[in-house]
Enzyme design. Sequence first.
Site, PDB file in Angstrom:
ATOM      1  N   ASP A  28       2.895 -55.400  24.750  1.00  0.00           N
ATOM      2  CA  ASP A  28       4.307 -55.585  25.115  1.00  0.00           C
ATOM      3  C   ASP A  28       4.942 -54.322  25.686  1.00  0.00           C
ATOM      4  O   ASP A  28       6.148 -54.108  25.547  1.00  0.00           O
ATOM      5  CB  ASP A  28       5.123 -56.071  23.903  1.00  0.00           C
ATOM      6  CG  ASP A  28       4.600 -57.398  23.362  1.00  0.00           C
ATOM      7  OD1 ASP A  28       4.196 -58.240  24.186  1.00  0.00           O
ATOM      8  OD2 ASP A  28       4.593 -57.574  22.131  1.00  0.00           O
ATOM      9  N   ARG A  29       4.127 -53.497  26.309  1.00  0.00           N
ATOM     10  CA  ARG A  29       4.599 -52.256  26.936  1.00  0.00           C
ATOM     11  C   ARG A  29       5.226 -51.273  25.945  1.00  0.00           C
ATOM     12  O   ARG A  29       5.955 -50.380  26.330  1.00  0.00           O
ATOM     13  CB  ARG A  29       5.599 -52.559  28.067  1.00  0.00           C
ATOM     14  CG  ARG A  29       5.004 -53.344  29.238  1.00  0.00           C
ATOM     15  CD  ARG A  29       3.901 -52.540  29.912  1.00  0.00           C
ATOM     16  NE  ARG A  29       3.399 -53.188  31.125  1.00  0.00           N
ATOM     17  CZ  ARG A  29       2.319 -53.965  31.183  1.00  0.00           C
ATOM     18  NH1 ARG A  29       1.659 -54.247  30.060  1.00  0.00           N
ATOM     19  NH2 ARG A  29       1.912 -54.476  32.325  1.00  0.00           N
TER      20      ARG A  29
END
Length: 217
Positions: free
Chosen positions: A195-196
């Site tokens: 999710d970065r």
Amino acid sequence: MDAASSPPSIAGLRRTYEGLPFTEADLAADPVTQFAAWFADAVEARLPEPNAMVLATSSAGGLPTARTVLLKGFDEQGFVFYTNYESRKGRDLAENPRACLLFPWHQIRRQVRVEGRVARLSREDSAAYFHSRPYGSRLGAWASRQSAVVRSREELDARYRELAERWPEEPPVPDFWGGFRVIPAEVEFWQGQTDRMHDRLRYRRSGEEWITERLAP
């Protein structure tokens, strides 16, 4: 442009990073020790040329440029590479002796970024490394005036053959060639996460000490 010649979609290149957790508790006391551990991981993972690094420099006028070079050594004093002093990077570093290095270890979802000032190695250290290189590489250092415009490949090859006839055994060390050391002021270790929400942990020099900080991804 027809469908057969359409470029690949950038959207199709999306990926999810799933790295191991990387926390402050994992950090070594200094960035060189931490780099050595990650470099060993890159070698063990059989990455192609794990010592390949992007070297970014800037001219006195602020014009940036980057290229890939090979790391040839590192210790507590810094990170070492060799080049032609008259090349574009050599000229940049003469005008503005600061640089940034980037090790893009994509396959293991890691990268390391090093920023710092740059100093030339001693003539003795550069000569010792030069004489350790294969014969062909030593001739190549003489044959190529790196970054200069040449008329053709044939011109380069002719120059190489001429030098091979002049020095069939031991080319001398060129006075325009040698080593640089990047002396780190900051070293950032990046570990990809889902999710970065990547882990970015940075060492920053403060006097004689290293301060560690977490950066937002």
